[in-house]
Design an enzyme around this catalytic site. Structure first.
Site, PDB file in Angstrom:
ATOM      1  N   HIS A  57     -18.184 -35.344 -17.297  1.00  0.00           N
ATOM      2  CA  HIS A  57     -18.129 -34.972 -15.878  1.00  0.00           C
ATOM      3  C   HIS A  57     -18.942 -33.710 -15.635  1.00  0.00           C
ATOM      4  O   HIS A  57     -18.587 -32.627 -16.108  1.00  0.00           O
ATOM      5  CB  HIS A  57     -16.690 -34.753 -15.430  1.00  0.00           C
ATOM      6  CG  HIS A  57     -16.561 -34.607 -13.948  1.00  0.00           C
ATOM      7  ND1 HIS A  57     -16.897 -35.622 -13.076  1.00  0.00           N
ATOM      8  CD2 HIS A  57     -16.145 -33.580 -13.168  1.00  0.00           C
ATOM      9  CE1 HIS A  57     -16.677 -35.220 -11.832  1.00  0.00           C
ATOM     10  NE2 HIS A  57     -16.227 -33.984 -11.861  1.00  0.00           N
ATOM     11  N   HIS A  59     -21.429 -31.640 -12.490  1.00  0.00           N
ATOM     12  CA  HIS A  59     -22.165 -31.428 -11.251  1.00  0.00           C
ATOM     13  C   HIS A  59     -23.251 -30.403 -11.601  1.00  0.00           C
ATOM     14  O   HIS A  59     -23.013 -29.191 -11.543  1.00  0.00           O
ATOM     15  CB  HIS A  59     -21.271 -30.874 -10.141  1.00  0.00           C
ATOM     16  CG  HIS A  59     -20.035 -31.681  -9.878  1.00  0.00           C
ATOM     17  ND1 HIS A  59     -20.079 -32.988  -9.447  1.00  0.00           N
ATOM     18  CD2 HIS A  59     -18.713 -31.359  -9.976  1.00  0.00           C
ATOM     19  CE1 HIS A  59     -18.836 -33.435  -9.287  1.00  0.00           C
ATOM     20  NE2 HIS A  59     -18.002 -32.477  -9.613  1.00  0.00           N
ATOM     21  N   GLN A  62     -24.152 -26.992  -9.829  1.00  0.00           N
ATOM     22  CA  GLN A  62     -23.168 -25.912  -9.800  1.00  0.00           C
ATOM     23  C   GLN A  62     -23.358 -24.921 -10.941  1.00  0.00           C
ATOM     24  O   GLN A  62     -22.792 -23.821 -10.905  1.00  0.00           O
ATOM     25  CB  GLN A  62     -21.753 -26.485  -9.796  1.00  0.00           C
ATOM     26  CG  GLN A  62     -21.430 -27.234  -8.502  1.00  0.00           C
ATOM     27  CD  GLN A  62     -20.040 -27.843  -8.479  1.00  0.00           C
ATOM     28  OE1 GLN A  62     -19.183 -27.511  -9.307  1.00  0.00           O
ATOM     29  NE2 GLN A  62     -19.799 -28.744  -7.541  1.00  0.00           N
ATOM     30  N   TYR A 122     -23.831 -35.867  -6.020  1.00  0.00           N
ATOM     31  CA  TYR A 122     -23.563 -36.151  -4.608  1.00  0.00           C
ATOM     32  C   TYR A 122     -24.450 -35.417  -3.607  1.00  0.00           C
ATOM     33  O   TYR A 122     -24.292 -35.598  -2.399  1.00  0.00           O
ATOM     34  CB  TYR A 122     -22.088 -35.904  -4.261  1.00  0.00           C
ATOM     35  CG  TYR A 122     -21.516 -34.554  -4.577  1.00  0.00           C
ATOM     36  CD1 TYR A 122     -21.701 -33.462  -3.742  1.00  0.00           C
ATOM     37  CD2 TYR A 122     -20.730 -34.379  -5.713  1.00  0.00           C
ATOM     38  CE1 TYR A 122     -21.143 -32.235  -4.029  1.00  0.00           C
ATOM     39  CE2 TYR A 122     -20.159 -33.150  -6.010  1.00  0.00           C
ATOM     40  CZ  TYR A 122     -20.372 -32.089  -5.164  1.00  0.00           C
ATOM     41  OH  TYR A 122     -19.813 -30.862  -5.453  1.00  0.00           O
ATOM     42  N   HIS A 206     -16.358 -40.506  -4.482  1.00  0.00           N
ATOM     43  CA  HIS A 206     -16.034 -39.104  -4.740  1.00  0.00           C
ATOM     44  C   HIS A 206     -14.545 -38.899  -4.983  1.00  0.00           C
ATOM     45  O   HIS A 206     -14.135 -38.246  -5.944  1.00  0.00           O
ATOM     46  CB  HIS A 206     -16.501 -38.224  -3.580  1.00  0.00           C
ATOM     47  CG  HIS A 206     -16.169 -36.777  -3.751  1.00  0.00           C
ATOM     48  ND1 HIS A 206     -14.964 -36.223  -3.363  1.00  0.00           N
ATOM     49  CD2 HIS A 206     -16.887 -35.765  -4.291  1.00  0.00           C
ATOM     50  CE1 HIS A 206     -14.955 -34.945  -3.658  1.00  0.00           C
ATOM     51  NE2 HIS A 206     -16.112 -34.632  -4.220  1.00  0.00           N
ATOM     52  N   ARG A 209     -10.037 -38.909  -0.776  1.00  0.00           N
ATOM     53  CA  ARG A 209     -10.234 -38.134   0.451  1.00  0.00           C
ATOM     54  C   ARG A 209     -11.561 -38.480   1.117  1.00  0.00           C
ATOM     55  O   ARG A 209     -11.672 -38.486   2.339  1.00  0.00           O
ATOM     56  CB  ARG A 209     -10.244 -36.626   0.129  1.00  0.00           C
ATOM     57  CG  ARG A 209      -8.932 -36.053  -0.328  1.00  0.00           C
ATOM     58  CD  ARG A 209      -9.051 -34.555  -0.605  1.00  0.00           C
ATOM     59  NE  ARG A 209      -9.728 -34.261  -1.860  1.00  0.00           N
ATOM     60  CZ  ARG A 209     -10.912 -33.715  -1.974  1.00  0.00           C
ATOM     61  NH1 ARG A 209     -11.623 -33.405  -0.887  1.00  0.00           N
ATOM     62  NH2 ARG A 209     -11.445 -33.472  -3.150  1.00  0.00           N
ATOM     63  N   GLU A 235      -6.543 -33.748  -8.355  1.00  0.00           N
ATOM     64  CA  GLU A 235      -6.941 -32.488  -8.975  1.00  0.00           C
ATOM     65  C   GLU A 235      -6.059 -31.333  -8.519  1.00  0.00           C
ATOM     66  O   GLU A 235      -5.732 -30.449  -9.315  1.00  0.00           O
ATOM     67  CB  GLU A 235      -8.407 -32.179  -8.657  1.00  0.00           C
ATOM     68  CG  GLU A 235      -8.910 -30.884  -9.275  1.00  0.00           C
ATOM     69  CD  GLU A 235     -10.378 -30.615  -9.005  1.00  0.00           C
ATOM     70  OE1 GLU A 235     -10.890 -29.594  -9.503  1.00  0.00           O
ATOM     71  OE2 GLU A 235     -11.016 -31.419  -8.311  1.00  0.00           O
ATOM     72  N   HIS A 269      -9.979 -35.465 -13.785  1.00  0.00           N
ATOM     73  CA  HIS A 269      -8.920 -34.474 -13.589  1.00  0.00           C
ATOM     74  C   HIS A 269      -7.546 -35.135 -13.730  1.00  0.00           C
ATOM     75  O   HIS A 269      -6.871 -34.910 -14.714  1.00  0.00           O
ATOM     76  CB  HIS A 269      -9.039 -33.715 -12.262  1.00  0.00           C
ATOM     77  CG  HIS A 269     -10.320 -32.981 -12.108  1.00  0.00           C
ATOM     78  ND1 HIS A 269     -10.742 -32.040 -13.013  1.00  0.00           N
ATOM     79  CD2 HIS A 269     -11.291 -33.063 -11.164  1.00  0.00           C
ATOM     80  CE1 HIS A 269     -11.913 -31.565 -12.638  1.00  0.00           C
ATOM     81  NE2 HIS A 269     -12.282 -32.171 -11.526  1.00  0.00           N
ATOM     82  N   ASP A 320     -17.807 -30.139 -15.740  1.00  0.00           N
ATOM     83  CA  ASP A 320     -17.603 -30.105 -14.292  1.00  0.00           C
ATOM     84  C   ASP A 320     -18.457 -29.046 -13.597  1.00  0.00           C
ATOM     85  O   ASP A 320     -19.649 -29.234 -13.393  1.00  0.00           O
ATOM     86  CB  ASP A 320     -16.111 -29.913 -14.010  1.00  0.00           C
ATOM     87  CG  ASP A 320     -15.736 -30.173 -12.554  1.00  0.00           C
ATOM     88  OD1 ASP A 320     -16.636 -30.393 -11.728  1.00  0.00           O
ATOM     89  OD2 ASP A 320     -14.537 -30.143 -12.234  1.00  0.00           O
TER      90      ASP A 320
END
Length: 454
Positions: A57, A59, A62, A122, A206, A209, A235, A269, A320
């Site tokens: 996992h 991103h 980030q 994303y 994603h 939500r 999470e 998570h 992450d």
């Protein structure tokens, strides 16, 4: 041309094995494994070799934020205040900067034991909210960053349509993420020509939500049947409570009630589970994607690891948000978090394997490989020749018996004991240094100078 590596000890699926010669072919796949052999003085030799780990996992963008959010605000800080800062950063990054950041991150991951990464991607649109002329532009740039470093990658274009439960419209600062089912399937189709032994393409709704249960069903139906599916879930307690308020069900409960969750799925998570959800996840043969350094950094909570292990659940590790890029730190804190929670020691063990580091290492190899959808995670014929070589000359390993090697790697200090790294039979890290490190560092520094002027 066949390449070889002789190891005094190799971590095979059956455990540490003495005097092993690993063969791989020009395609980068292991073609033969000999045991109880004598080293040829002219071949490459090492002391301890393990399969490379999958970072399930990531991103990548980030990574550029790491260390920049550790300042307290006026009120209580949380995952949600951190997320607001992350959105502001996401709005500024160009596709070319995404490549520079991804290459920096992946070179660091390689040096610390990851040979594969699952990229939960994303940021699809331009800063103005429009798609680039190539709908998969940003995903291609991240894949290019992986290719520059040599790491294997599973690209997971993210379906992201809503701001919260009840299909609330996206916020203005989420405009770069905005995608529907048709657009995500177009991105996946556009990336088909990127797929090879080093690159796979799956999908990632994603979260519950950000994507409706109908959308999730539709995007999975449009995906090839052998591709991986990842999703953020449970999470934060705020997410769990919001899901209960909107649907009457907890997130993992809702997912299992509305989707066919199987071994293709990675539930990232899954921090807040009840006993029924633990049992369902384990029985589904899906993978729990545990990211301990980020879960600690963001204050998420502790995964229900002992109960999940008892139910024979599958799991792996990821970095992450990239507060850390270290296999060792993720595994160490996966165990230490449970020790703090339970006020005990040696929590992650089973009857057949009482050595905590060995159990966690092997399980994370298996879970990460499954989540990647690629032929990795084991030193066996047909798998990729992805290998990490430990520094057997380091004081922590020189006096260790082979049974204690992984315990020493995981639980003794912070020196990086990974010396060399092979991916697909290519040596990408030698003596702790990535082969393209100077160029990658220079590109990243130039990128950060630009971003920090914003």
């Amino acid at each position: 041309m066949v390449q070889t590596l002789f190891a005094k000890q190799a971590l095979l699926p059956s455990g540490w094995t003495s005097d092993v010669r690993l063969h791989w072919n020009d395609d980068g796949n292991l073609s033969q494994i000999e045991t109880a052999v004598t080293a040829d003085p002219y071949e490459r030799q090492c002391g301890y070799v393990s399969p490379g780990m999958t970072n399930l996992h990531s991103h990548a963008f980030q990574r550029a934020m790491a260390g920049m959010t550790e300042v307290a605000g006026e009120g209580p800080d949380s995952f949600w205040t951190w997320r607001d800062l992350m959105y502001r950063y996401a709005l500024a990054i160009s596709p070319e900067q995404m490549q520079a950041i991804a290459a920096q991150l992946y070179s660091e991951c390689l040096r610390h034991g990851y040979t594969s990464v699952c990229e939960f991607h994303y940021v699809h649109r331009a800063p103005n909210g429009e798609f680039y002329s190539d709908i998969a532009e940003t995903a291609r740039q991240v894949i290019a960053g992986a290719q520059q470093t040599g790491i294997g990658i599973t690209m997971l274009p993210v379906l992201y349509s809503y701001a919260d439960f009840k299909q609330l419209p996206l916020r203005e600062d989420q405009r770069r993420f905005n995608t529907n089912v048709e657009q995500i399937l177009r991105i996946i189709e556009s990336l088909e020509n990127q797929r090879n032994a080093q690159t796979e393409v799956g999908v990632a709704p994603h979260s519950l939500r950000a994507a409706s249960t109908d959308q999730i069903r539709d995007v999975v139906a449009g995906l090839a049947v052998d591709r991986p599916i990842h999703i953020h879930i449970a999470e934060q307690m705020r997410e769990v409570n919001a899901c209960l308020a909107a649907t009457g069900k907890r997130p993992v409960e809702l997912l299992f009630d509305t989707q066919t969750v199987d071994a293709r799925w990675c539930l990232v998570h899954a921090t807040h589970l009840n006993a029924h959800e633990v049992a369902n996840m384990a029985a589904s043969q899906s993978v729990a994607g545990i990211c301990t350094s980020t879960e600690g950094n963001l204050g998420d909570g502790f995964f229900e690891l002992p109960d999940y292990i008892a139910a024979q659940g599958r799991f792996g590790i990821g970095t992450d948000s990239h507060a850390s890029q270290s296999v060792v730190e993720e595994i160490r804190w996966l165990e230490y978090g449970q020790r703090l929670k339970m006020q005990g020691r040696n929590i992650a063990s089973v009857k057949g394997q009482r050595r905590v580091a060995d159990f966690l290492w092997q399980q994370c190899l298996l879970g990460g490989a499954q989540a990647s959808g690629r032929a990795v995670g084991a030193l066996e014929v047909g798998k990729r020749a992805d290998m990490i070589i430990f520094d057997d000359q380091h004081p922590n390993l020189q006096c260790s018996s082979v049974d204690d090697v992984l315990s020493s790697v995981v639980f003794t200090g912070n020196d990086n004991l990974i010396r060399d790294v092979f991916v697909g039979g290519q040596c990408v890290v030698e003596n702790g240094k990535h082969r393209n490190q100077a160029e990658i560092n220079a590109n990243y520094i130039a990128c950060m100078k630009q971003l920090r002027q914003l």
